[in-house]
Design a protein around this motif. Sequence first.
Motif, PDB file in Angstrom:
ATOM      1  N   SER A 113       0.860  -1.194   0.000  1.00  0.00           N
ATOM      2  CA  SER A 113       0.000   0.000   0.000  1.00  0.00           C
ATOM      3  C   SER A 113       0.889   1.234   0.000  1.00  0.00           C
ATOM      4  N   LEU A 146       0.740   3.506   2.256  1.00  0.00           N
ATOM      5  CA  LEU A 146       1.171   3.694   3.647  1.00  0.00           C
ATOM      6  C   LEU A 146       2.332   2.763   3.989  1.00  0.00           C
ATOM      7  N   TYR A 195       0.199  13.758   4.756  1.00  0.00           N
ATOM      8  CA  TYR A 195      -0.808  12.679   4.739  1.00  0.00           C
ATOM      9  C   TYR A 195      -0.991  12.184   6.184  1.00  0.00           C
ATOM     10  N   SER A 221      -1.807  17.298   1.954  1.00  0.00           N
ATOM     11  CA  SER A 221      -3.046  16.518   2.026  1.00  0.00           C
ATOM     12  C   SER A 221      -4.187  17.397   2.528  1.00  0.00           C
ATOM     13  N   THR A 234      -2.304   3.059  -5.526  1.00  0.00           N
ATOM     14  CA  THR A 234      -3.734   2.941  -5.272  1.00  0.00           C
ATOM     15  C   THR A 234      -4.548   4.026  -5.993  1.00  0.00           C
ATOM     16  N   LEU A 265      -4.801  -1.850  -4.150  1.00  0.00           N
ATOM     17  CA  LEU A 265      -3.944  -1.154  -3.194  1.00  0.00           C
ATOM     18  C   LEU A 265      -2.495  -1.500  -3.486  1.00  0.00           C
ATOM     19  N   MET A 266      -1.656  -0.470  -3.648  1.00  0.00           N
ATOM     20  CA  MET A 266      -0.218  -0.724  -3.825  1.00  0.00           C
ATOM     21  C   MET A 266       0.546   0.572  -3.609  1.00  0.00           C
ATOM     22  N   TRP A 314      -8.872   8.425  -3.700  1.00  0.00           N
ATOM     23  CA  TRP A 314      -9.183   9.183  -4.904  1.00  0.00           C
ATOM     24  C   TRP A 314      -8.394   8.584  -6.057  1.00  0.00           C
TER      25      TRP A 314
HETATM   26  C1  LIG Z   1      -3.821   7.539  -0.235  1.00  0.00           C
HETATM   27  C2  LIG Z   1      -2.528   8.181   0.096  1.00  0.00           C
HETATM   28  C3  LIG Z   1      -1.500   7.450   0.688  1.00  0.00           C
HETATM   29  C4  LIG Z   1      -1.660   6.012   1.140  1.00  0.00           C
HETATM   30  O1  LIG Z   1      -1.963   5.116   0.139  1.00  0.00           O
HETATM   31  P1  LIG Z   1      -2.715   3.733   0.480  1.00  0.00           P
HETATM   32  O2  LIG Z   1      -2.374   2.881  -0.684  1.00  0.00           O
HETATM   33  O3  LIG Z   1      -4.167   4.073   0.591  1.00  0.00           O
HETATM   34  O4  LIG Z   1      -2.130   3.225   1.755  1.00  0.00           O
HETATM   35  C5  LIG Z   1      -0.310   8.095   0.925  1.00  0.00           C
HETATM   36  N1  LIG Z   1      -0.138   9.385   0.616  1.00  0.00           N
HETATM   37  C6  LIG Z   1      -1.108  10.122   0.058  1.00  0.00           C
HETATM   38  C7  LIG Z   1      -0.858  11.556  -0.251  1.00  0.00           C
HETATM   39  C8  LIG Z   1      -2.339   9.554  -0.209  1.00  0.00           C
HETATM   40  O5  LIG Z   1      -3.312  10.301  -0.735  1.00  0.00           O
END
Ligand SMILES: *Cc1c(COP(=O)(O)O)cnc(C)c1O
Length: 410
Positions: free
Chosen positions: A83, A85, A109, A156, A216, A226-227, A355
Amino acid sequence: MSQHCITRLIHHDYQAPQGFAAPLPAVHKASTIFFPNMAESRSRGPLDRSSYTYGTHGTPTSYMLEQRLCALEGGKHALLLPSGLAAIACVNLALLNPGDEVLMPDNAYGPNKVFVFDQLKRLGIRHKVYEATDINDLAAKISPATRLVWLEAAGSITLEFPDLIAQVELCRSKGIPTALDNTWGAGLAFNPFDLLRSGDTSPAALGVDLTVHALTKYPSGGGHVLMGSIITRDDALFEKLATFHMHMGFCVGMNDVEAILHGLPSIELRYQKADANARAIAQWCVQQPQFVQVLHPSLPDAPGHAAWKKICCTPDNPQGGAAGLVSVIVDDRYTQNQVDAFCESLQTFKIGYSWGGPVSLVMAYGIAGMRNVWPAHLQRGKLVRLCTGLEDVRDLIADLQQALHHLRTP
Ligand SMILES: *Cc1c(COP(=O)(O)O)cnc(C)c1O
């Protein structure tokens, strides 16, 4: 030696013909990878992308995605993680040791902040939060213990675009590595490894040391996979990150890799559509008296507009890229219930996180809970974030219009 039926089935010698080529690559899935002999099993290195050792270290399918992401981002090495994260956590844990300090923008974030505040603190790694729109604040927060500076463009939820060039110059001058969460830019809005490409003719590329992405979002484009990725140009940094990545056993499923490979060829088209939709909505929102501030970097009075223009509007792309996100601050005289009713009565926008997919999304956020201090550049009020999908923008605006009746003074 004649073999029994089941053995012949398992060792069947049909092989796909060389020279088969199609738009979508084959999916290579493996835990076990065969070696031709023992010497080969001993000589191959798990981090060496010119051969294969074990499924966790990659197959032709994951190597292909790594290479394509490098092509998109202007990087040299890439790692894939389960993911976005996980990519963030991997960078934090691979590069920081007890006693070190990490700096984070206040508009980072959210889950990255939580990871740093909770998990890294537990390991004796300290942090400081800086204001992304104020280079002097970043300069003041850097100390001899600072070992990593996180950057995010745009921030974010509140979408302030920072002066990345000044931030990277400052960190470079102090010898501190920078990590950019480049999910918003997606490798399309600006070039994080060569921030001076527009106009600057000097051979020295000024860039961040590494980027992370939530694949993602735009790379997937479907709201279904998810990646995450980490990309760098720096060989030594890559070795450090890749070693930690291997020790953690991080790996990704090849069907998910295939889904991202499927999404990549249309990423620019989708990004441009989401971007155009977001700008049209931002323009419309500016006209609505219920919204006291509209946050979108293309708006001349939005926080960070000048930095966005400098970095994203290049001779190659004069309009500049700006992703499909726009946030509005709803006048504080409306109650949270009214703001929630506004969000809930939207039909085309769905309530949801993330998104970058085809469907437009809405989410209400409390700024006070997200920031150390209420930033001077933000109006007081209740924040609603809109993420534009690929729908016809006329339908999106009509949807917002019909929901506005919930924002009436009682
Ligand atoms: C969504 C997002 C993440 C995390 O991505 P996931 O794949 O949902 O864990 C990290 N940074 C930003 C800016 C994001 O919008």
